[in-house]
Scaffold this motif. Structure first.
Motif, PDB file in Angstrom:
ATOM      1  N   ARG A   1      -2.998  -7.595  17.126  1.00  0.00           N
ATOM      2  CA  ARG A   1      -3.206  -8.241  15.732  1.00  0.00           C
ATOM      3  C   ARG A   1      -4.073  -7.602  14.793  1.00  0.00           C
ATOM      4  N   ILE A   2      -5.051  -7.146  15.349  1.00  0.00           N
ATOM      5  CA  ILE A   2      -6.325  -6.286  14.497  1.00  0.00           C
ATOM      6  C   ILE A   2      -5.438  -5.032  13.824  1.00  0.00           C
ATOM      7  N   ALA A   3      -4.786  -4.357  14.861  1.00  0.00           N
ATOM      8  CA  ALA A   3      -3.988  -3.151  14.373  1.00  0.00           C
ATOM      9  C   ALA A   3      -3.031  -3.442  13.412  1.00  0.00           C
ATOM     10  N   HIS A   4      -2.343  -4.677  13.481  1.00  0.00           N
ATOM     11  CA  HIS A   4      -1.276  -4.954  12.605  1.00  0.00           C
ATOM     12  C   HIS A   4      -1.940  -5.511  11.019  1.00  0.00           C
ATOM     13  N   ASN A   5      -3.131  -5.903  11.344  1.00  0.00           N
ATOM     14  CA  ASN A   5      -3.688  -6.361   9.775  1.00  0.00           C
ATOM     15  C   ASN A   5      -4.280  -4.941   9.241  1.00  0.00           C
ATOM     16  N   VAL A   6      -4.824  -3.862  10.193  1.00  0.00           N
ATOM     17  CA  VAL A   6      -5.137  -2.586   9.385  1.00  0.00           C
ATOM     18  C   VAL A   6      -3.869  -2.008   8.779  1.00  0.00           C
ATOM     19  N   ILE A   7      -2.933  -2.058   9.574  1.00  0.00           N
ATOM     20  CA  ILE A   7      -1.235  -1.321   8.874  1.00  0.00           C
ATOM     21  C   ILE A   7      -0.935  -2.241   7.790  1.00  0.00           C
ATOM     22  N   MET A   8      -1.167  -3.377   7.636  1.00  0.00           N
ATOM     23  CA  MET A   8      -0.767  -4.231   6.510  1.00  0.00           C
ATOM     24  C   MET A   8      -1.556  -3.782   5.399  1.00  0.00           C
ATOM     25  N   ASP A   9      -2.709  -3.766   5.489  1.00  0.00           N
ATOM     26  CA  ASP A   9      -3.862  -3.617   4.567  1.00  0.00           C
ATOM     27  C   ASP A   9      -3.494  -2.233   4.034  1.00  0.00           C
ATOM     28  N   MET A  10      -3.066  -1.092   4.858  1.00  0.00           N
ATOM     29  CA  MET A  10      -2.851   0.190   4.433  1.00  0.00           C
ATOM     30  C   MET A  10      -1.565   0.326   3.451  1.00  0.00           C
ATOM     31  N   TYR A  11      -0.609  -0.741   3.902  1.00  0.00           N
ATOM     32  CA  TYR A  11       0.558  -0.665   3.241  1.00  0.00           C
ATOM     33  C   TYR A  11       0.375  -1.467   1.771  1.00  0.00           C
ATOM     34  N   ARG A  12      -0.520  -2.513   1.675  1.00  0.00           N
ATOM     35  CA  ARG A  12      -0.742  -2.990   0.498  1.00  0.00           C
ATOM     36  C   ARG A  12      -1.637  -2.141  -0.533  1.00  0.00           C
ATOM     37  N   LEU A  13      -2.386  -1.332   0.030  1.00  0.00           N
ATOM     38  CA  LEU A  13      -3.146  -0.307  -0.861  1.00  0.00           C
ATOM     39  C   LEU A  13      -2.213   0.663  -1.392  1.00  0.00           C
ATOM     40  N   GLN A  14      -1.159   1.102  -0.364  1.00  0.00           N
ATOM     41  CA  GLN A  14       0.094   2.091  -1.058  1.00  0.00           C
ATOM     42  C   GLN A  14       1.088   1.204  -1.867  1.00  0.00           C
TER      43      GLN A  14
END
Length: 198
Positions: A81-94
């Motif tokens: 879940r934490i990794a998923h959130n990090v990935i989603m944050d990365m996508y949002r930034l991009q």
């Protein structure tokens, strides 16, 4: 007295919170391959996956020190879940998050049952080839669809666990799976591939 190697991941996490750094080392060793495989499968780039992996463990350490982990569920699910959130944050930034939302009437009755494999050697070979073809085609799916298929079929997570891990409703998780199946069938047809397990 129990040794660290006898402890569950949840017990190791609590031992680390109490100050045992070796407990965290063992936690990392036990979980790094599965976690990194999940991240790499979603982001499709080794360098990005390594960044996400490191960011995930920074967040894990921070959350453990802040007593934000409660050993009431699987440690691995909390980690993903934490990794998923990090990935989603990365996508949002991009500004590259291409989420397909589900329609109101999701029909998943056409999904195959998980108990498909027989012990016949020939069938096993055919099934391995099909799964290999599916994995190749999955790389062309949008990240949210690829993620839900990976969690469901490669990590055997329930849709409830997937929805909790990805912070979406069960309907959204089901919808992503439905669209993923439709896209996989379409790509298989275009490439004249048979995606049927025997």
């Amino acid at each position: 007295m129990r040794t660290l190697t006898d402890m569950t991941d949840e017990e190791l996490a609590m031992s680390y919170v109490e100050g045992n750094n070796r407990a965290f080392d063992l936690l990392l060793t036990r979980n790094q391959y599965k976690l990194f495989s999940y991240i790499l499968f979603v982001v499709h780039d080794r360098e990005t996956a390594e960044d996400v992996f490191q960011e995930t463990f920074v967040k894990v350490i921070t959350k453990l020190h802040q007593n934000k982990y409660k050993p009431c569920g699987k440690f691995n699910a909390w980690l993903i879940r934490i990794a998923h959130n990090v990935i989603m944050d990365m996508y949002r930034l991009q500004k590259n998050d291409k989420t397909v939302e589900p329609t109101t009437n999701n029909d998943l009755s056409n999904l195959a049952d998980g108990q498909m494999f027989e012990s016949n050697i020939e069938n096993e070979f055919v099934n391995q080839q099909v799964m290999s073809d599916v994995r190749k085609l999955m790389s062309y799916l949008p990240a949210p669809q690829r993620e839900v298929v990976y969690m469901r079929y490669y990590q055997q997570m329930t849709f409830k666990e997937i929805s909790q891990t990805t912070n979406v409703s069960i309907n959204t998780a089901l919808g992503r799976m439905r669209y993923a199946m439709m896209n996989l069938r379409k790509m298989a047809k275009e490439h004249k591939m048979v995606l049927q397990l025997v």
